[in-house]
Design an enzyme around this catalytic site. Sequence first.
Site, PDB file in Angstrom:
ATOM      1  N   HIS A  94      -6.719  -5.580   2.324  1.00 28.31           N
ATOM      2  CA  HIS A  94      -5.344  -5.164   3.123  1.00 28.31           C
ATOM      3  C   HIS A  94      -5.010  -6.320   4.364  1.00 28.31           C
ATOM      4  O   HIS A  94      -5.836  -6.929   4.680  1.00 28.31           O
ATOM      5  CB  HIS A  94      -6.416  -3.986   4.049  1.00 28.31           C
ATOM      6  CG  HIS A  94      -6.702  -2.489   3.750  1.00 28.31           C
ATOM      7  ND1 HIS A  94      -5.843  -1.853   3.360  1.00 28.31           N
ATOM      8  CD2 HIS A  94      -7.859  -2.315   3.108  1.00 28.31           C
ATOM      9  CE1 HIS A  94      -6.532  -1.362   2.483  1.00 28.31           C
ATOM     10  NE2 HIS A  94      -7.859  -1.429   2.552  1.00 28.31           N
TER      11      HIS A  94
ATOM     12  N   GLU B 114     -11.948   3.651  -1.442  1.00 24.00           N
ATOM     13  CA  GLU B 114     -11.640   4.671  -2.160  1.00 24.00           C
ATOM     14  C   GLU B 114     -11.483   4.205  -3.173  1.00 24.00           C
ATOM     15  O   GLU B 114     -11.597   5.003  -4.252  1.00 24.00           O
ATOM     16  CB  GLU B 114     -10.035   4.772  -1.103  1.00 24.00           C
ATOM     17  CG  GLU B 114      -9.128   5.823  -2.027  1.00 24.00           C
ATOM     18  CD  GLU B 114      -7.853   5.704  -1.442  1.00 24.00           C
ATOM     19  OE1 GLU B 114      -7.823   5.715   0.044  1.00 24.00           O
ATOM     20  OE2 GLU B 114      -6.550   6.711  -2.115  1.00 24.00           O
TER      21      GLU B 114
ATOM     22  N   HIS C 154      -9.437  -5.830  -3.023  1.00 24.42           N
ATOM     23  CA  HIS C 154      -9.102  -5.697  -2.184  1.00 24.42           C
ATOM     24  C   HIS C 154      -8.833  -5.879  -0.929  1.00 24.42           C
ATOM     25  O   HIS C 154      -9.669  -5.467  -0.503  1.00 24.42           O
ATOM     26  CB  HIS C 154      -7.480  -4.729  -2.759  1.00 24.42           C
ATOM     27  CG  HIS C 154      -8.350  -3.363  -2.027  1.00 24.42           C
ATOM     28  ND1 HIS C 154      -8.835  -1.766  -2.601  1.00 24.42           N
ATOM     29  CD2 HIS C 154      -7.532  -2.622  -0.986  1.00 24.42           C
ATOM     30  CE1 HIS C 154      -9.897  -1.300  -2.266  1.00 24.42           C
ATOM     31  NE2 HIS C 154      -9.143  -1.331  -1.124  1.00 24.42           N
TER      32      HIS C 154
ATOM     33  N   ASP D  79       1.124  -1.554  -0.178  1.00 23.54           N
ATOM     34  CA  ASP D  79       0.273  -0.015  -0.153  1.00 23.54           C
ATOM     35  C   ASP D  79       0.557   1.073   0.259  1.00 23.54           C
ATOM     36  O   ASP D  79       1.862   1.219   0.489  1.00 23.54           O
ATOM     37  CB  ASP D  79      -1.393  -0.213   1.350  1.00 23.54           C
ATOM     38  CG  ASP D  79      -2.025   1.113   1.335  1.00 23.54           C
ATOM     39  OD1 ASP D  79      -3.376   0.851   0.903  1.00 23.54           O
ATOM     40  OD2 ASP D  79      -1.150   2.160   0.759  1.00 23.54           O
ATOM     41  N   ILE D  80       0.537   2.050  -0.931  1.00 21.55           N
ATOM     42  CA  ILE D  80       1.288   3.287  -1.374  1.00 21.55           C
ATOM     43  C   ILE D  80       1.308   4.179   0.337  1.00 21.55           C
ATOM     44  O   ILE D  80       2.116   5.179   0.640  1.00 21.55           O
ATOM     45  CB  ILE D  80       0.915   3.908  -2.819  1.00 21.55           C
ATOM     46  CG1 ILE D  80       1.945   4.514  -3.041  1.00 21.55           C
ATOM     47  CG2 ILE D  80       0.009   4.826  -2.100  1.00 21.55           C
ATOM     48  CD1 ILE D  80       3.675   3.791  -2.811  1.00 21.55           C
TER      49      ILE D  80
HETATM   50  P1  5GP Z   1     -10.040   1.381   0.131  1.00 23.21           P
HETATM   51  O1  5GP Z   1     -10.161   1.156  -0.957  1.00 23.21           O
HETATM   52  O2  5GP Z   1     -10.041  -0.217   0.842  1.00 23.21           O
HETATM   53  O3  5GP Z   1     -10.514   2.773   1.303  1.00 23.21           O
HETATM   54  O4  5GP Z   1      -8.363   1.822   0.074  1.00 23.21           O
HETATM   55  C1  5GP Z   1      -7.623   2.079  -0.900  1.00 23.21           C
HETATM   56  C2  5GP Z   1      -6.110   1.739  -0.327  1.00 23.21           C
HETATM   57  O5  5GP Z   1      -5.057   2.125  -1.472  1.00 23.21           O
HETATM   58  C3  5GP Z   1      -5.533   2.911   0.539  1.00 23.21           C
HETATM   59  O6  5GP Z   1      -4.952   2.086   2.095  1.00 23.21           O
HETATM   60  C4  5GP Z   1      -4.617   3.689  -0.841  1.00 23.21           C
HETATM   61  O7  5GP Z   1      -3.521   3.823   0.211  1.00 23.21           O
HETATM   62  C5  5GP Z   1      -4.509   2.581  -1.114  1.00 23.21           C
HETATM   63  N1  5GP Z   1      -4.225   2.958  -2.383  1.00 23.21           N
HETATM   64  C6  5GP Z   1      -4.346   3.806  -3.357  1.00 23.21           C
HETATM   65  N2  5GP Z   1      -3.826   4.608  -4.984  1.00 23.21           N
HETATM   66  C7  5GP Z   1      -2.529   2.753  -4.868  1.00 23.21           C
HETATM   67  C8  5GP Z   1      -1.526   3.301  -5.467  1.00 23.21           C
HETATM   68  O8  5GP Z   1      -1.982   4.314  -6.669  1.00 23.21           O
HETATM   69  N3  5GP Z   1      -0.867   2.273  -5.304  1.00 23.21           N
HETATM   70  C9  5GP Z   1      -0.784   2.126  -4.458  1.00 23.21           C
HETATM   71  N4  5GP Z   1       0.072   1.146  -4.237  1.00 23.21           N
HETATM   72  N5  5GP Z   1      -1.692   1.920  -3.000  1.00 23.21           N
HETATM   73  C10 5GP Z   1      -2.809   2.716  -3.176  1.00 23.21           C
END
Ligand code: 5GP
Length: 129
Positions: free
Chosen positions: A94, A87, A92, A28-29
């Site tokens: 985590h 987001e 995905h 995760d970035i």
């Molecule tokens: P969620 O959709 O489960 O709320 O979170 C999405 C996750 O993807 C976040 O923890 C965010 O930091 C990660 N994320 C968003 N964009 C990118 C990206 O371009 N590259 C990576 N490696 N992680 C990402």
Amino acid sequence: MSIFTKIITGEIPSYKVAENEDFIAFLDINPNAKGHTLVVPKKEENKIFDLSKEAYSNLMDFSYRVAKALEKAVPCKRIGMSVIGLEVPHVHVHLVPTNVMSDMQFTHKVNLSSEEFVALAEQISKEFE
Ligand code: 5GP
């Protein structure tokens, strides 16, 4: 096309940890904790419980293997697992090396250098079986 599909196709870079025909795992970035990894099905689908039972089970099997590698590579009390997707609407899982409850809170973030990301991805992928 989701940002994760762009990672899968190589359009944008990632710190890759593991990959097979159907799944990819990368760091995760914006990690909650060191080693925070995302496990992603290559076939883009929005919500985890819209997956077929088979696709869901296969995702869990692959996540299990990544979690085992994470446990070996990153010292921690346990690996926390979470699925959100608010987001990035591409399924995905985590996986977060966790020591304290705040490691599983998505408002709690750590800063890593690109060298640290590279080293972590390498350590985890070395342990992946
Ligand atoms: P969620 O959709 O489960 O709320 O979170 C999405 C996750 O993807 C976040 O923890 C965010 O930091 C990660 N994320 C968003 N964009 C990118 C990206 O371009 N590259 C990576 N490696 N992680 C990402």
